[in-house]
Design an enzyme around this catalytic site. Sequence first.
Site, PDB file in Angstrom:
ATOM      1  CB  THR A 179      -0.730  -0.008   1.420  1.00  0.00           C
ATOM      2  OG1 THR A 179      -2.073  -0.960   0.971  1.00  0.00           O
ATOM      3  CG2 THR A 179      -1.533   1.091   1.373  1.00  0.00           C
ATOM      4  CG  ASP A 235      -2.421  -6.429  -3.102  1.00  0.00           C
ATOM      5  OD1 ASP A 235      -2.143  -6.702  -2.083  1.00  0.00           O
ATOM      6  OD2 ASP A 235      -3.148  -4.893  -2.812  1.00  0.00           O
TER       7      ASP A 235
END
Length: 337
Positions: free
Chosen positions: A13, A58
Amino acid sequence: MSKKIYVAYTGGTIGMRPSDAGYAPGDNLMGLLEEKLPADVMASLPEFDLYEYPQLIDSSNIRPDNWKQISSDIASRYDDYDGFVVLHGTDTMAYSCSMTSFMLQNLQKPVIFSGSQIPLCEARTDGLENFVGALTMAADDRIKEVCLYFNGRLLRGNRSRKLNAYLFDAFDSPNYHWLGRADIHVELNEALLWKPTARENFQLACSSDTHVGILQLFPGITAQWMESALNQPMDAFILRTYGTGNGPDGDQALLDTFAKATANGKLIVNLTQCHRGTVHQGSYAAGSALARAGIVGGLDTTTEAMFCKLHHLYSLGMSTEEVKGMLSISLAGEVSI
Protein backbone atom coordinates in the site's frame (compact mmCIF):
# COMPACT_ATOMS: atom_id res chain seq x y z
CA MET A 1 30.00 7.11 12.66
CA SER A 2 26.83 7.58 10.58
CA LYS A 3 24.80 4.53 9.68
CA LYS A 4 23.87 3.42 6.18
CA ILE A 5 20.56 1.61 5.65
CA TYR A 6 19.37 -0.54 2.76
CA VAL A 7 15.68 -0.11 1.93
CA ALA A 8 13.97 -2.82 -0.14
CA TYR A 9 10.68 -1.66 -1.64
CA THR A 10 8.76 -4.83 -2.46
CA GLY A 11 5.37 -3.23 -3.11
CA GLY A 12 2.34 -2.85 -0.88
CA THR A 13 0.00 0.00 0.00
CA ILE A 14 2.74 2.49 0.87
CA GLY A 15 3.68 3.00 -2.78
CA MET A 16 0.32 2.31 -4.40
CA ARG A 17 -1.46 4.70 -6.73
CA PRO A 18 -5.09 4.83 -7.88
CA SER A 19 -6.10 2.76 -10.91
CA ASP A 20 -9.38 1.88 -12.62
CA ALA A 21 -9.52 -1.27 -10.48
CA GLY A 22 -8.57 0.45 -7.20
CA TYR A 23 -5.16 0.98 -5.61
CA ALA A 24 -2.36 -0.94 -7.31
CA PRO A 25 1.41 -1.15 -6.74
CA GLY A 26 3.19 1.90 -8.17
CA ASP A 27 6.82 2.57 -9.02
CA ASN A 28 9.12 5.54 -8.27
CA LEU A 29 8.70 5.41 -4.51
CA MET A 30 11.76 7.61 -4.11
CA GLY A 31 10.02 10.33 -6.10
CA LEU A 32 7.02 10.14 -3.75
CA LEU A 33 9.27 10.41 -0.69
CA GLU A 34 11.04 13.44 -2.13
CA GLU A 35 7.66 15.08 -2.79
CA LYS A 36 6.47 14.46 0.77
CA LEU A 37 9.67 15.08 2.76
CA PRO A 38 11.41 18.48 2.62
CA ALA A 39 15.10 18.33 1.70
CA ASP A 40 16.23 19.35 5.20
CA VAL A 41 14.11 16.58 6.75
CA MET A 42 15.44 14.04 4.26
CA ALA A 43 18.99 15.12 5.13
CA SER A 44 18.33 14.52 8.85
CA LEU A 45 17.40 10.88 8.29
CA PRO A 46 19.91 8.03 8.38
CA GLU A 47 21.62 7.68 5.01
CA PHE A 48 19.81 5.08 2.91
CA ASP A 49 19.79 3.42 -0.49
CA LEU A 50 16.37 2.49 -1.82
CA TYR A 51 16.07 -0.45 -4.19
CA GLU A 52 12.75 -0.90 -5.96
CA TYR A 53 11.96 -4.48 -6.89
CA PRO A 54 11.34 -4.86 -10.64
CA GLN A 55 8.11 -6.79 -10.00
CA LEU A 56 6.19 -4.93 -7.28
CA ILE A 57 3.41 -6.91 -5.64
CA ASP A 58 0.31 -6.48 -3.57
CA SER A 59 1.21 -8.60 -0.55
CA SER A 60 -1.98 -10.65 -0.98
CA ASN A 61 -0.05 -12.29 -3.83
CA ILE A 62 2.96 -13.24 -1.68
CA ARG A 63 4.47 -16.66 -2.35
CA PRO A 64 7.46 -18.55 -0.94
CA ASP A 65 9.60 -17.43 -3.89
CA ASN A 66 9.11 -13.85 -2.72
CA TRP A 67 10.39 -14.78 0.73
CA LYS A 68 13.49 -16.28 -0.82
CA GLN A 69 13.99 -13.11 -2.88
CA ILE A 70 13.73 -10.82 0.15
CA SER A 71 16.01 -12.88 2.40
CA SER A 72 18.57 -13.49 -0.35
CA ASP A 73 18.55 -9.77 -1.15
CA ILE A 74 19.40 -8.89 2.44
CA ALA A 75 22.00 -11.66 2.72
CA SER A 76 23.78 -10.50 -0.43
CA ARG A 77 24.08 -6.95 0.92
CA TYR A 78 24.57 -7.84 4.57
CA ASP A 79 28.20 -6.70 4.81
CA ASP A 80 27.55 -3.40 3.03
CA TYR A 81 24.92 -1.88 5.33
CA ASP A 82 24.32 -1.31 9.03
CA GLY A 83 20.61 -2.08 8.92
CA PHE A 84 17.77 -3.01 6.61
CA VAL A 85 14.21 -1.83 5.99
CA VAL A 86 11.70 -3.88 3.99
CA LEU A 87 8.67 -1.96 2.73
CA HIS A 88 5.92 -4.50 2.33
CA GLY A 89 2.15 -4.77 2.09
CA THR A 90 0.36 -5.17 5.40
CA ASP A 91 -1.88 -8.14 4.57
CA THR A 92 0.87 -10.77 4.75
CA MET A 93 3.61 -8.77 6.47
CA ALA A 94 3.45 -10.97 9.59
CA TYR A 95 4.14 -14.03 7.43
CA SER A 96 7.08 -12.39 5.67
CA CYS A 97 8.57 -11.12 8.94
CA SER A 98 8.35 -14.61 10.36
CA MET A 99 9.90 -16.35 7.38
CA THR A 100 12.73 -13.83 7.17
CA SER A 101 13.51 -14.38 10.86
CA PHE A 102 13.94 -18.12 10.24
CA MET A 103 15.96 -17.72 7.04
CA LEU A 104 18.26 -15.09 8.61
CA GLN A 105 18.89 -16.49 12.08
CA ASN A 106 21.35 -14.94 14.54
CA LEU A 107 21.29 -11.54 12.87
CA GLN A 108 23.74 -9.02 14.25
CA LYS A 109 21.93 -6.12 12.56
CA PRO A 110 18.32 -4.88 12.49
CA VAL A 111 15.89 -5.88 9.76
CA ILE A 112 12.73 -3.77 10.04
CA PHE A 113 9.54 -4.42 8.08
CA SER A 114 7.05 -1.59 7.61
CA GLY A 115 4.42 -0.22 5.25
CA SER A 116 1.23 1.78 5.55
CA GLN A 117 -2.55 1.65 5.67
CA ILE A 118 -2.93 4.68 3.37
CA PRO A 119 -0.65 5.21 0.35
CA LEU A 120 2.00 7.92 0.33
CA CYS A 121 0.20 9.60 -2.56
CA GLU A 122 -2.71 10.48 -0.27
CA ALA A 123 -2.83 13.49 2.07
CA ARG A 124 -3.60 11.48 5.23
CA THR A 125 -0.97 8.82 4.65
CA ASP A 126 0.59 7.05 7.61
CA GLY A 127 3.43 5.96 5.36
CA LEU A 128 5.77 8.85 6.18
CA GLU A 129 5.81 8.22 9.92
CA ASN A 130 6.19 4.49 9.41
CA PHE A 131 9.04 4.98 6.94
CA VAL A 132 10.91 7.45 9.14
CA GLY A 133 10.35 5.29 12.22
CA ALA A 134 11.54 2.14 10.46
CA LEU A 135 14.69 3.93 9.27
CA THR A 136 15.34 5.11 12.82
CA MET A 137 14.99 1.60 14.22
CA ALA A 138 17.17 0.15 11.45
CA ALA A 139 19.99 2.48 12.56
CA ASP A 140 19.87 1.26 16.17
CA ASP A 141 22.58 -1.34 16.73
CA ARG A 142 20.89 -2.65 19.87
CA ILE A 143 18.39 -4.42 17.61
CA LYS A 144 19.68 -7.73 16.23
CA GLU A 145 16.55 -9.38 14.87
CA VAL A 146 13.69 -9.09 12.39
CA CYS A 147 11.11 -6.60 13.64
CA LEU A 148 7.95 -4.94 12.46
CA TYR A 149 7.54 -1.19 12.97
CA PHE A 150 4.08 0.30 12.59
CA ASN A 151 2.32 3.34 14.08
CA GLY A 152 5.03 3.91 16.68
CA ARG A 153 5.23 0.28 17.82
CA LEU A 154 8.27 -1.93 17.43
CA LEU A 155 7.26 -5.59 17.51
CA ARG A 156 9.18 -8.83 17.16
CA GLY A 157 8.42 -9.81 13.60
CA ASN A 158 7.58 -13.45 14.28
CA ARG A 159 5.27 -12.50 17.15
CA SER A 160 3.30 -9.95 15.16
CA ARG A 161 -0.19 -10.23 13.70
CA LYS A 162 -2.35 -7.90 11.65
CA LEU A 163 -5.40 -7.40 13.84
CA ASN A 164 -7.12 -4.41 12.27
CA ALA A 165 -7.80 -3.54 8.65
CA TYR A 166 -9.07 -0.01 9.30
CA LEU A 167 -6.97 1.57 12.06
CA PHE A 168 -3.41 2.86 11.89
CA ASP A 169 -2.83 0.52 14.86
CA ALA A 170 -2.96 -2.38 12.44
CA PHE A 171 -0.45 -4.68 14.18
CA ASP A 172 0.13 -6.08 17.63
CA SER A 173 2.03 -8.98 19.21
CA PRO A 174 -0.62 -10.61 21.43
CA ASN A 175 1.66 -13.10 23.20
CA TYR A 176 4.76 -10.92 23.56
CA HIS A 177 5.36 -7.39 24.80
CA TRP A 178 6.25 -4.61 22.37
CA LEU A 179 10.01 -4.27 21.90
CA GLY A 180 9.85 -0.51 21.76
CA ARG A 181 7.83 2.61 21.20
CA ALA A 182 8.51 5.80 19.28
CA ASP A 183 6.79 8.77 20.89
CA ILE A 184 8.64 12.02 21.70
CA HIS A 185 11.54 9.75 22.55
CA VAL A 186 12.39 6.37 21.07
CA GLU A 187 12.34 3.80 23.86
CA LEU A 188 13.47 0.20 23.54
CA ASN A 189 12.82 -2.54 26.07
CA GLU A 190 16.31 -3.97 25.86
CA ALA A 191 15.54 -6.87 28.19
CA LEU A 192 13.07 -8.21 25.60
CA LEU A 193 15.24 -7.82 22.52
CA TRP A 194 16.50 -11.04 20.94
CA LYS A 195 20.10 -11.73 21.85
CA PRO A 196 21.81 -14.03 19.36
CA THR A 197 24.14 -16.55 20.97
CA ALA A 198 26.08 -17.50 17.85
CA ARG A 199 27.26 -16.08 14.55
CA GLU A 200 24.89 -15.37 11.69
CA ASN A 201 23.23 -18.50 10.34
CA PHE A 202 21.58 -17.75 7.01
CA GLN A 203 19.58 -20.66 5.59
CA LEU A 204 18.05 -19.44 2.35
CA ALA A 205 16.40 -22.65 1.19
CA CYS A 206 12.69 -21.97 0.64
CA SER A 207 10.61 -24.42 -1.37
CA SER A 208 8.46 -22.85 -4.07
CA ASP A 209 5.50 -25.07 -3.18
CA THR A 210 4.25 -24.83 0.36
CA HIS A 211 4.54 -27.78 2.72
CA VAL A 212 1.82 -26.58 5.11
CA GLY A 213 -1.96 -26.24 5.21
CA ILE A 214 -4.11 -24.37 7.75
CA LEU A 215 -7.36 -25.87 9.04
CA GLN A 216 -9.84 -24.52 11.56
CA LEU A 217 -12.34 -26.28 13.77
CA PHE A 218 -15.93 -25.10 13.64
CA PRO A 219 -19.11 -26.36 15.29
CA GLY A 220 -20.52 -29.27 13.32
CA ILE A 221 -17.28 -30.14 11.52
CA THR A 222 -17.38 -33.73 10.24
CA ALA A 223 -14.82 -36.49 9.93
CA GLN A 224 -15.52 -36.67 6.19
CA TRP A 225 -14.73 -32.98 5.72
CA MET A 226 -11.53 -33.28 7.76
CA GLU A 227 -10.40 -36.43 5.96
CA SER A 228 -10.75 -34.68 2.61
CA ALA A 229 -8.68 -31.74 3.86
CA LEU A 230 -5.96 -33.93 5.38
CA ASN A 231 -5.63 -35.85 2.12
CA GLN A 232 -4.24 -32.75 0.45
CA PRO A 233 -0.55 -33.17 -0.54
CA MET A 234 0.95 -31.33 2.44
CA ASP A 235 3.56 -32.52 4.94
CA ALA A 236 2.02 -30.67 7.85
CA PHE A 237 -1.19 -28.98 8.93
CA ILE A 238 -1.92 -26.33 11.50
CA LEU A 239 -5.20 -27.08 13.28
CA ARG A 240 -6.70 -23.94 14.81
CA THR A 241 -8.67 -25.18 17.82
CA TYR A 242 -10.78 -23.72 20.60
CA GLY A 243 -9.49 -22.12 23.81
CA THR A 244 -6.31 -23.70 25.13
CA GLY A 245 -6.22 -26.30 22.35
CA ASN A 246 -9.53 -28.09 22.64
CA GLY A 247 -11.57 -29.99 20.07
CA PRO A 248 -14.74 -32.13 19.95
CA ASP A 249 -13.65 -35.15 22.02
CA GLY A 250 -17.16 -36.60 21.71
CA ASP A 251 -16.72 -37.21 17.98
CA GLN A 252 -14.79 -40.45 17.78
CA ALA A 253 -14.92 -40.56 13.98
CA LEU A 254 -13.18 -37.19 13.83
CA LEU A 255 -10.55 -38.27 16.36
CA ASP A 256 -9.97 -41.46 14.36
CA THR A 257 -9.43 -39.33 11.25
CA PHE A 258 -6.74 -37.33 13.03
CA ALA A 259 -5.12 -40.50 14.38
CA LYS A 260 -5.05 -42.09 10.93
CA ALA A 261 -3.43 -39.00 9.39
CA THR A 262 -0.72 -38.72 12.04
CA ALA A 263 -0.05 -42.47 11.88
CA ASN A 264 0.50 -42.05 8.13
CA GLY A 265 3.16 -39.41 8.70
CA LYS A 266 1.19 -36.16 8.61
CA LEU A 267 2.26 -33.62 11.21
CA ILE A 268 -0.68 -31.78 12.78
CA VAL A 269 0.11 -28.84 15.07
CA ASN A 270 -2.46 -27.51 17.51
CA LEU A 271 -2.78 -23.71 17.77
CA THR A 272 -5.57 -21.76 19.41
CA GLN A 273 -8.04 -19.62 17.47
CA CYS A 274 -7.81 -17.05 20.27
CA HIS A 275 -5.71 -13.96 19.68
CA ARG A 276 -3.98 -14.38 23.05
CA GLY A 277 -3.04 -17.52 24.92
CA THR A 278 -1.12 -20.74 24.63
CA VAL A 279 -2.03 -24.34 23.88
CA HIS A 280 -2.04 -26.76 26.82
CA GLN A 281 -3.48 -29.97 25.41
CA GLY A 282 -3.74 -31.55 28.87
CA SER A 283 -5.79 -28.81 30.53
CA TYR A 284 -9.12 -30.28 29.37
CA ALA A 285 -10.21 -33.73 28.27
CA ALA A 286 -11.12 -32.17 24.91
CA GLY A 287 -7.48 -31.24 24.43
CA SER A 288 -6.07 -34.50 25.75
CA ALA A 289 -8.08 -36.38 23.14
CA LEU A 290 -6.31 -34.48 20.37
CA ALA A 291 -2.94 -35.31 21.91
CA ARG A 292 -3.83 -39.00 22.00
CA ALA A 293 -4.63 -38.74 18.28
CA GLY A 294 -1.04 -37.67 17.65
CA ILE A 295 -1.60 -33.92 17.38
CA VAL A 296 1.27 -31.81 18.73
CA GLY A 297 0.74 -28.62 20.76
CA GLY A 298 2.23 -25.45 19.27
CA LEU A 299 2.35 -23.47 22.56
CA ASP A 300 1.96 -19.68 22.06
CA THR A 301 3.33 -19.40 18.52
CA THR A 302 1.22 -17.37 16.09
CA THR A 303 -0.38 -19.09 13.13
CA GLU A 304 1.78 -16.99 10.80
CA ALA A 305 5.02 -17.90 12.56
CA MET A 306 4.17 -21.59 12.80
CA PHE A 307 3.25 -21.73 9.12
CA CYS A 308 6.61 -20.21 8.21
CA LYS A 309 8.59 -22.25 10.72
CA LEU A 310 7.18 -25.50 9.35
CA HIS A 311 7.77 -24.41 5.76
CA HIS A 312 11.33 -23.41 6.63
CA LEU A 313 12.17 -26.68 8.38
CA TYR A 314 10.72 -28.84 5.61
CA SER A 315 12.52 -26.70 3.02
CA LEU A 316 15.76 -27.66 4.77
CA GLY A 317 14.97 -31.31 4.09
CA MET A 318 14.03 -32.32 7.64
CA SER A 319 11.86 -35.34 8.28
CA THR A 320 8.54 -35.03 10.08
CA GLU A 321 10.06 -36.46 13.26
CA GLU A 322 12.91 -33.94 13.09
CA VAL A 323 10.47 -31.10 12.49
CA LYS A 324 8.31 -32.25 15.40
CA GLY A 325 11.34 -32.06 17.68
CA MET A 326 11.96 -28.43 16.70
CA LEU A 327 8.49 -27.11 17.51
CA SER A 328 9.24 -26.36 21.16
CA ILE A 329 12.66 -24.89 20.36
CA SER A 330 12.83 -21.12 19.89
CA LEU A 331 14.78 -20.45 16.69
CA ALA A 332 14.32 -16.69 16.65
CA GLY A 333 12.13 -15.81 19.63
CA GLU A 334 8.91 -17.09 18.05
CA VAL A 335 7.77 -19.22 21.02
CA SER A 336 7.89 -18.98 24.80
CA ILE A 337 9.79 -21.90 26.30
